[in-house]
Design a protein around this motif. Sequence first.
Motif, PDB file in Angstrom:
ATOM      1  N   ALA A 186      10.892 -10.153  -3.867  1.00 15.20           N
ATOM      2  CA  ALA A 186      10.733  -8.901  -3.118  1.00 15.20           C
ATOM      3  C   ALA A 186      10.424  -7.742  -4.058  1.00 15.20           C
ATOM      4  N   ARG A 187      11.052  -7.743  -5.224  1.00 14.24           N
ATOM      5  CA  ARG A 187      10.770  -6.676  -6.192  1.00 14.24           C
ATOM      6  C   ARG A 187       9.330  -6.770  -6.692  1.00 14.24           C
ATOM      7  N   ALA A 188       8.864  -7.982  -6.954  1.00 15.49           N
ATOM      8  CA  ALA A 188       7.478  -8.150  -7.401  1.00 15.49           C
ATOM      9  C   ALA A 188       6.498  -7.696  -6.327  1.00 15.49           C
ATOM     10  N   ILE A 189       6.809  -7.976  -5.070  1.00 19.58           N
ATOM     11  CA  ILE A 189       5.939  -7.539  -3.972  1.00 19.58           C
ATOM     12  C   ILE A 189       5.935  -6.018  -3.870  1.00 19.58           C
ATOM     13  N   ASP A 190       7.103  -5.398  -3.970  1.00 17.30           N
ATOM     14  CA  ASP A 190       7.180  -3.933  -3.921  1.00 17.30           C
ATOM     15  C   ASP A 190       6.372  -3.301  -5.049  1.00 17.30           C
ATOM     16  N   LEU A 191       6.488  -3.889  -6.234  1.00 18.56           N
ATOM     17  CA  LEU A 191       5.740  -3.352  -7.362  1.00 18.56           C
ATOM     18  C   LEU A 191       4.236  -3.484  -7.145  1.00 18.56           C
ATOM     19  N   THR A 192       3.785  -4.623  -6.648  1.00 15.83           N
ATOM     20  CA  THR A 192       2.356  -4.828  -6.393  1.00 15.83           C
ATOM     21  C   THR A 192       1.845  -3.872  -5.339  1.00 15.83           C
ATOM     22  N   GLU A 193       2.607  -3.696  -4.263  1.00 19.53           N
ATOM     23  CA  GLU A 193       2.194  -2.763  -3.212  1.00 19.53           C
ATOM     24  C   GLU A 193       2.141  -1.326  -3.744  1.00 19.53           C
ATOM     25  N   ALA A 194       3.089  -0.963  -4.595  1.00 21.12           N
ATOM     26  CA  ALA A 194       3.066   0.375  -5.178  1.00 21.12           C
ATOM     27  C   ALA A 194       1.843   0.575  -6.059  1.00 21.12           C
ATOM     28  N   LEU A 195       1.483  -0.445  -6.837  1.00 20.79           N
ATOM     29  CA  LEU A 195       0.283  -0.359  -7.673  1.00 20.79           C
ATOM     30  C   LEU A 195      -0.970  -0.221  -6.822  1.00 20.79           C
ATOM     31  N   LEU A 196      -1.050  -0.960  -5.724  1.00 28.41           N
ATOM     32  CA  LEU A 196      -2.206  -0.861  -4.835  1.00 28.41           C
ATOM     33  C   LEU A 196      -2.279   0.518  -4.178  1.00 28.41           C
ATOM     34  N   LEU A 197      -1.124   1.051  -3.772  1.00 32.49           N
ATOM     35  CA  LEU A 197      -1.101   2.381  -3.170  1.00 32.49           C
ATOM     36  C   LEU A 197      -1.542   3.432  -4.184  1.00 32.49           C
ATOM     37  N   LEU A 198      -1.081   3.298  -5.423  1.00 32.34           N
ATOM     38  CA  LEU A 198      -1.475   4.237  -6.469  1.00 32.34           C
ATOM     39  C   LEU A 198      -2.970   4.176  -6.723  1.00 32.34           C
ATOM     40  N   SER A 199      -3.532   2.981  -6.750  1.00 34.81           N
ATOM     41  CA  SER A 199      -4.971   2.828  -6.971  1.00 34.81           C
ATOM     42  C   SER A 199      -5.771   3.410  -5.815  1.00 34.81           C
ATOM     43  N   ARG A 200      -5.325   3.163  -4.580  1.00 30.23           N
ATOM     44  CA  ARG A 200      -6.043   3.681  -3.413  1.00 30.23           C
ATOM     45  C   ARG A 200      -6.004   5.200  -3.369  1.00 30.23           C
ATOM     46  N   ALA A 201      -4.865   5.777  -3.753  1.00 26.87           N
ATOM     47  CA  ALA A 201      -4.770   7.236  -3.768  1.00 26.87           C
ATOM     48  C   ALA A 201      -5.679   7.837  -4.823  1.00 26.87           C
ATOM     49  N   GLU A 202      -5.771   7.195  -5.985  1.00 27.86           N
ATOM     50  CA  GLU A 202      -6.628   7.713  -7.057  1.00 27.86           C
ATOM     51  C   GLU A 202      -8.100   7.683  -6.663  1.00 27.86           C
ATOM     52  N   GLN A 203      -8.504   6.738  -5.818  1.00 22.69           N
ATOM     53  CA  GLN A 203      -9.903   6.619  -5.419  1.00 22.69           C
ATOM     54  C   GLN A 203     -10.297   7.606  -4.322  1.00 22.69           C
ATOM     55  N   ARG A 204      -9.324   8.335  -3.770  1.00 21.88           N
ATOM     56  CA  ARG A 204      -9.580   9.305  -2.694  1.00 21.88           C
ATOM     57  C   ARG A 204     -10.294   8.658  -1.502  1.00 21.88           C
ATOM     58  N   SER A 205      -9.991   7.407  -1.251  1.00 13.51           N
ATOM     59  CA  SER A 205     -10.666   6.690  -0.165  1.00 13.51           C
ATOM     60  C   SER A 205      -9.878   6.864   1.131  1.00 13.51           C
ATOM     61  N   PHE A 206      -9.885   8.089   1.649  1.00  9.58           N
ATOM     62  CA  PHE A 206      -9.198   8.357   2.900  1.00  9.58           C
ATOM     63  C   PHE A 206      -9.897   9.499   3.619  1.00  9.58           C
ATOM     64  N   ALA A 207      -9.754   9.500   4.943  1.00  7.14           N
ATOM     65  CA  ALA A 207     -10.332  10.564   5.763  1.00  7.14           C
ATOM     66  C   ALA A 207      -9.311  11.690   5.913  1.00  7.14           C
ATOM     67  N   ARG A 208      -9.790  12.923   5.887  1.00  5.72           N
ATOM     68  CA  ARG A 208      -8.911  14.086   5.995  1.00  5.72           C
ATOM     69  C   ARG A 208      -8.722  14.464   7.463  1.00  5.72           C
ATOM     70  N   GLU A 209      -7.460  14.697   7.807  1.00  5.77           N
ATOM     71  CA  GLU A 209      -7.098  15.127   9.155  1.00  5.77           C
ATOM     72  C   GLU A 209      -6.150  16.318   9.053  1.00  5.77           C
ATOM     73  N   ARG A 210      -5.955  16.958  10.191  1.00  3.52           N
ATOM     74  CA  ARG A 210      -4.984  18.055  10.240  1.00  3.52           C
ATOM     75  C   ARG A 210      -3.576  17.461  10.199  1.00  3.52           C
ATOM     76  N   VAL A 211      -2.743  17.983   9.294  1.00  2.00           N
ATOM     77  CA  VAL A 211      -1.392  17.471   9.109  1.00  2.00           C
ATOM     78  C   VAL A 211      -0.429  18.645   9.039  1.00  2.00           C
ATOM     79  N   ASP A 212       0.694  18.523   9.752  1.00  2.00           N
ATOM     80  CA  ASP A 212       1.768  19.515   9.684  1.00  2.00           C
ATOM     81  C   ASP A 212       2.876  18.934   8.813  1.00  2.00           C
ATOM     82  N   LEU A 213       3.074  19.515   7.638  1.00  2.00           N
ATOM     83  CA  LEU A 213       4.069  18.984   6.703  1.00  2.00           C
ATOM     84  C   LEU A 213       5.491  19.043   7.273  1.00  2.00           C
ATOM     85  N   SER A 214       5.756  19.986   8.161  1.00  2.00           N
ATOM     86  CA  SER A 214       7.095  20.059   8.734  1.00  2.00           C
ATOM     87  C   SER A 214       7.394  18.828   9.589  1.00  2.00           C
TER      88      SER A 214
END
Length: 364
Positions: A186-214
């Motif tokens: 489970a720890r290895a899976i969490d680490l792999t998923e975190a690495l994938l999330l970090l890579s996806r965030a760095e690539q800016r591969s997401f659509a922008r929407e209106r978001v309310d932080l509150s």
Amino acid sequence: MDRRPGLSVRLKLTLSYAGFLMLAGALLLVAVGVFLLRQGWWQTNESGAVRVTPGTIFVRDFAPTAAAVMVFLLVFGLLGGWFLAGRMLAPLTHITHATRMATDGSLSHRIRLPGRADEFRELADAFDMMFTRLEAHVAEQRRFTANASHELRTPLAISKALLDVARSDPDQDTGELVARLHAVNARAIDLTEALLLLSRAEQRSFARERVDLSLVAEEATETLLPLAEKHGVVLETYGDIAPTTGSPTLLLQLTMNLVQNAIVHNLPEHGNVWVHTGVRPRSVVLTVENTGEHLDPQVVSTLTEPFQRGTERVHTDQAGVGLGLAIVSTIAQTHDGTLTLAPRSAGGMRVTVELPVLSPYADR
């Protein structure tokens, strides 16, 4: 790119300088020649004053002189132009040298072009800044690769050791072995998923929407409320509507990471976590504060690096993989925001995420 050989910039500038100098000289000589052709000259000989025709004077006296002047201007223009072009293009030689060194892998070299500001020095300063950022980025990537390899190797090594023990001792309790293997996996899976999330965030591969932080903060605190109760931590969420644009999923992950860290790294009992949202003239702010141990400001400044932890690793079900704040920092950067970490005087830490505010006229 494959290009056909051509003239150097220095030679082009030399020919340009010489050409303009020759053109200016030719125009001057033509003007003088036209003036002489319009005038009549008188000369005195043995028989007295005789009027000489302008054409005779021009051909006999002025034309050879003009030709000599043009030859002088041509030689002077070529030599002077070559010298001036070399002086003007000398900074490009330093820039080219530094660029070639960077291409060969040496990012520590800097141009540091002396002199007052001009186009070449601005270009050199831009290259120096680029080299500095590239060097820091490459160093960070090397550290990240080394740390990721180490972190991924650890659960694999533990799994191998457990299996070796089970093979050598067939009478060992398989239930305990399976439970430990499940935790390591489970720890290895969490680490792999975190690495994938970090890579996806760095690539800016997401659509922008209106978001309310509150609303994002409320969702994150509600989700992590059982974890807070388990650790004896009181969660408080308050603040104003904070409209921005971005990925709702990534911004929720950012908030979840901050709140989870604030819960886990807290006092052993009777801890508090405060989640606040606010609006500034040009930005919205998410602030997460917690009680806890007194932290060294130098240690706090390194917590956004991958696999950095402020305290010794805690072996719990929510110990994390050392990428929480690194993911937060990357998500903030990809949303054109900033992340600020500061220790609290009473203990614990204050984390502030500042993102661009959404204009009230954006949807109109």
